[in-house]
Design a protein around this motif. Structure first.
Motif, PDB file in Angstrom:
ATOM      1  N   UNK A 145      26.797   2.998 -16.380  1.00  0.00           N
ATOM      2  CA  UNK A 145      25.566   3.463 -16.443  1.00  0.00           C
ATOM      3  C   UNK A 145      25.063   3.865 -14.847  1.00  0.00           C
ATOM      4  N   UNK A 146      25.285   2.954 -13.852  1.00  0.00           N
ATOM      5  CA  UNK A 146      25.085   3.296 -12.641  1.00  0.00           C
ATOM      6  C   UNK A 146      26.113   4.679 -12.001  1.00  0.00           C
ATOM      7  N   UNK A 147      27.162   4.731 -12.451  1.00  0.00           N
ATOM      8  CA  UNK A 147      28.247   5.588 -12.218  1.00  0.00           C
ATOM      9  C   UNK A 147      27.655   6.745 -12.657  1.00  0.00           C
ATOM     10  N   UNK A 148      27.389   6.922 -13.922  1.00  0.00           N
ATOM     11  CA  UNK A 148      26.804   8.137 -14.668  1.00  0.00           C
ATOM     12  C   UNK A 148      25.830   8.776 -13.790  1.00  0.00           C
ATOM     13  N   UNK A 149      24.671   8.001 -13.771  1.00  0.00           N
ATOM     14  CA  UNK A 149      23.422   8.655 -12.934  1.00  0.00           C
ATOM     15  C   UNK A 149      23.788   9.133 -11.485  1.00  0.00           C
ATOM     16  N   UNK A 150      24.505   8.619 -10.767  1.00  0.00           N
ATOM     17  CA  UNK A 150      24.895   8.726  -9.478  1.00  0.00           C
ATOM     18  C   UNK A 150      25.750   9.794  -9.440  1.00  0.00           C
ATOM     19  N   UNK A 151      26.968   9.789 -10.022  1.00  0.00           N
ATOM     20  CA  UNK A 151      28.035  10.755  -9.891  1.00  0.00           C
ATOM     21  C   UNK A 151      27.857  12.012 -10.750  1.00  0.00           C
ATOM     22  N   UNK A 152      27.698  11.904 -12.085  1.00  0.00           N
ATOM     23  CA  UNK A 152      27.479  12.680 -12.933  1.00  0.00           C
ATOM     24  C   UNK A 152      26.083  13.506 -12.874  1.00  0.00           C
ATOM     25  N   UNK A 153      25.142  12.960 -13.027  1.00  0.00           N
ATOM     26  CA  UNK A 153      23.743  13.248 -12.982  1.00  0.00           C
ATOM     27  C   UNK A 153      23.190  13.930 -11.595  1.00  0.00           C
ATOM     28  N   UNK A 167      18.460  -3.087  -7.465  1.00  0.00           N
ATOM     29  CA  UNK A 167      18.184  -3.152  -5.980  1.00  0.00           C
ATOM     30  C   UNK A 167      19.429  -1.771  -5.572  1.00  0.00           C
ATOM     31  N   UNK A 168      18.953  -1.037  -4.464  1.00  0.00           N
ATOM     32  CA  UNK A 168      19.810  -0.017  -4.007  1.00  0.00           C
ATOM     33  C   UNK A 168      21.160  -0.503  -3.589  1.00  0.00           C
ATOM     34  N   UNK A 169      21.194  -1.775  -3.106  1.00  0.00           N
ATOM     35  CA  UNK A 169      22.302  -2.517  -2.779  1.00  0.00           C
ATOM     36  C   UNK A 169      23.446  -2.575  -3.837  1.00  0.00           C
ATOM     37  N   UNK A 170      22.913  -3.078  -4.969  1.00  0.00           N
ATOM     38  CA  UNK A 170      23.651  -3.063  -6.147  1.00  0.00           C
ATOM     39  C   UNK A 170      24.104  -1.838  -6.815  1.00  0.00           C
ATOM     40  N   UNK A 171      23.168  -0.781  -6.630  1.00  0.00           N
ATOM     41  CA  UNK A 171      23.940   0.637  -6.936  1.00  0.00           C
ATOM     42  C   UNK A 171      25.080   1.016  -6.111  1.00  0.00           C
ATOM     43  N   UNK A 172      24.837   0.911  -4.859  1.00  0.00           N
ATOM     44  CA  UNK A 172      25.938   1.178  -3.848  1.00  0.00           C
ATOM     45  C   UNK A 172      27.322   0.464  -4.350  1.00  0.00           C
ATOM     46  N   UNK A 173      27.022  -0.931  -4.392  1.00  0.00           N
ATOM     47  CA  UNK A 173      28.419  -1.880  -4.524  1.00  0.00           C
ATOM     48  C   UNK A 173      28.922  -1.481  -5.983  1.00  0.00           C
ATOM     49  N   UNK A 174      28.159  -1.135  -6.994  1.00  0.00           N
ATOM     50  CA  UNK A 174      28.773  -0.762  -8.174  1.00  0.00           C
ATOM     51  C   UNK A 174      29.263   0.582  -8.408  1.00  0.00           C
ATOM     52  N   UNK A 175      28.882   1.440  -7.665  1.00  0.00           N
ATOM     53  CA  UNK A 175      29.387   2.765  -7.651  1.00  0.00           C
ATOM     54  C   UNK A 175      30.721   2.617  -7.014  1.00  0.00           C
ATOM     55  N   UNK A 176      30.644   2.082  -5.837  1.00  0.00           N
ATOM     56  CA  UNK A 176      31.960   1.881  -5.078  1.00  0.00           C
ATOM     57  C   UNK A 176      33.061   1.226  -5.872  1.00  0.00           C
ATOM     58  N   UNK A 177      32.814   0.075  -6.470  1.00  0.00           N
ATOM     59  CA  UNK A 177      33.701  -0.525  -7.144  1.00  0.00           C
ATOM     60  C   UNK A 177      34.152   0.158  -8.629  1.00  0.00           C
ATOM     61  N   UNK A 178      33.120   0.769  -9.116  1.00  0.00           N
ATOM     62  CA  UNK A 178      33.461   1.776 -10.429  1.00  0.00           C
ATOM     63  C   UNK A 178      34.321   2.719 -10.044  1.00  0.00           C
TER      64      UNK A 178
END
Length: 203
Positions: A145-153, A167-178
């Motif tokens: 979900x996070x990767x879709x909104x950050x990278x696709x959308x 939190x924004x930090x959670x978004x950054x961590x999840x995007x990096x790991x995903x």
């Protein structure tokens, strides 16, 4: 933009309405583009934007001036879209019994209420590449979900955090790991292309 007032127990604040119109109008086009991506239908996108603006206006007194208005509106848009999608899921399916066969029933069963298909699942299932869809499905809960909104959308980390209420930090961590997991999951495609390019030509 014309602001439509909802019936309330108190008199609407004209200053608040003027500020809402002044600050939100420049963002209408970007809201409409996001709505089109979510709904994939021009008419539905317009309805979603109108519903979002109406809901946003009723809650505008809670918006903290000086914070990210665009992210706040995206959050409203996303919530209204999810609510609309779930309402459609809960609606009883109506069919003409004389025209339905087993194939039609099997094709629609996954969309019936209680089938468990979420709006987010529908988005991911719409991706055109089977390998990417499979890799996205294999990600842990919340990562796709996070990767879709950050990278696709194309939402920023801050906007993605606002939309998903994390939190924004959670978004950054999840995007990096995903991204790392996807690179590993799709590595075979890179190897295949490399081997195809470097393979010797057999005369």
């Amino acid at each position: 933009m014309t602001v439509t007032y909802l019936p309330t127990a108190t008199t609407p604040d004209p200053d608040l309405a003027a500020r809402f119109a002044r600050e939100v109008e420049p963002l209408r086009d970007v809201l409409t583009r996001r709505a089109r991506r979510l709904t994939r239908c021009e008419a539905d996108a317009e309805d979603l934007v109108q519903d979002t603006l109406l809901r946003a206006y009723t809650g505008f007194h809670t918006f903290e001036a000086g914070t990210n208005l665009k992210a706040w509106l995206f959050r409203c848009l996303y919530n209204r879209w999810i609510s609309g999608y779930r309402a459609k899921q809960a609606r009883v399916a109506e069919v003409l019994t004389y025209s339905i066969d087993d194939r039609d029933l099997a094709a629609t069963v996954s969309y019936l209420p209680g089938s468990g298909r979420s709006a987010e699942t529908e988005i991911l299932e719409s991706l055109p590449d089977d390998d990417i869809k499979a890799a996205m499905r294999a990600l842990p809960d919340g990562f796709a979900e996070v990767l879709y909104y950050a990278d696709v959308e194309g939402y920023t980390y801050a906007e993605t955090a606002e939309i998903l209420a994390i939190p924004a930090g959670t978004v950054m961590s999840r995007v990096f790991r995903a991204r790392k997991w996807l690179r590993l999951a799709l590595a075979h495609r890179t190897r295949f292309r490399t081997e195809s390019v470097t393979a010797p030509v057999v005369a």
